[in-house]
Design a protein around this motif. Sequence first.
Motif, short mmCIF file in Angstrom:
data_model
loop_
_atom_site.label_atom_id
_atom_site.label_comp_id
_atom_site.label_asym_id
_atom_site.label_seq_id
_atom_site.Cartn_x
_atom_site.Cartn_y
_atom_site.Cartn_z
N ILE A 44 0.81 -1.22 0.00
CA ILE A 44 0.00 0.00 0.00
C ILE A 44 0.85 1.28 0.00
CG2 ILE A 44 -2.07 -1.04 1.01
CD1 ILE A 44 -1.05 -0.05 3.76
N ALA A 45 2.14 1.14 -0.25
CA ALA A 45 3.06 2.29 -0.17
C ALA A 45 2.65 3.45 -1.08
CB ALA A 45 4.48 1.85 -0.51
N CYS A 46 2.07 3.16 -2.24
CA CYS A 46 1.72 4.21 -3.22
C CYS A 46 0.49 5.03 -2.82
CB CYS A 46 1.47 3.59 -4.58
SG CYS A 46 2.92 2.84 -5.33
N ILE A 47 -0.28 4.56 -1.85
CA ILE A 47 -1.54 5.25 -1.55
C ILE A 47 -1.60 5.86 -0.15
CG2 ILE A 47 -2.86 3.91 -3.21
CD1 ILE A 47 -3.96 2.32 -0.76
N ILE A 48 -0.51 5.79 0.60
CA ILE A 48 -0.52 6.33 1.96
C ILE A 48 -0.47 7.85 1.90
CG2 ILE A 48 0.70 6.45 4.17
CD1 ILE A 48 1.72 3.60 3.55
N GLU A 49 -1.52 8.48 2.44
CA GLU A 49 -1.56 9.95 2.48
C GLU A 49 -1.38 10.48 3.90
OE1 GLU A 49 -5.27 10.94 0.62
OE2 GLU A 49 -4.52 10.47 -1.38
N THR A 50 -1.92 9.77 4.88
CA THR A 50 -1.77 10.18 6.28
C THR A 50 -1.10 9.04 7.05
OG1 THR A 50 -4.05 9.48 6.75
CG2 THR A 50 -3.72 11.81 6.23
N THR A 51 -1.91 8.20 7.68
CA THR A 51 -1.34 7.04 8.38
C THR A 51 -1.84 5.76 7.72
OG1 THR A 51 -3.16 6.80 9.97
CG2 THR A 51 -1.36 8.31 10.57
#
Length: 95
Positions: A33-40
């Motif tokens: 999920i590295a490409c979609i992390i925006e906050t936590t």
Amino acid sequence: MCLGIPGKIVEITDVESMLANVEVSGIKREINIACIIETTVEDLVGKWTLVHVGFAMCIIDEVQAKETLLALETMQALDHEVNDFSAVGQAVGDK
């Protein structure tokens, strides 16, 4: 052609490695999920994402996810019908 499959993030499996389980039509798989992390990382649980080769590519809303899944199911049904039709055509041509 690249095809992203909608999946719902159901749990974080490894925060450090940025891995989570997604559910697609009742089947769970671990993805990055590295490409979609925006906050936590934890904020992603319950979100829908497009999954391609084990990676979450983007966040999508639930309506878009369900419409895409329905379209994919419809295409699969159509593909089945075309294959059945092709088999009938081959059987007729064999005589």
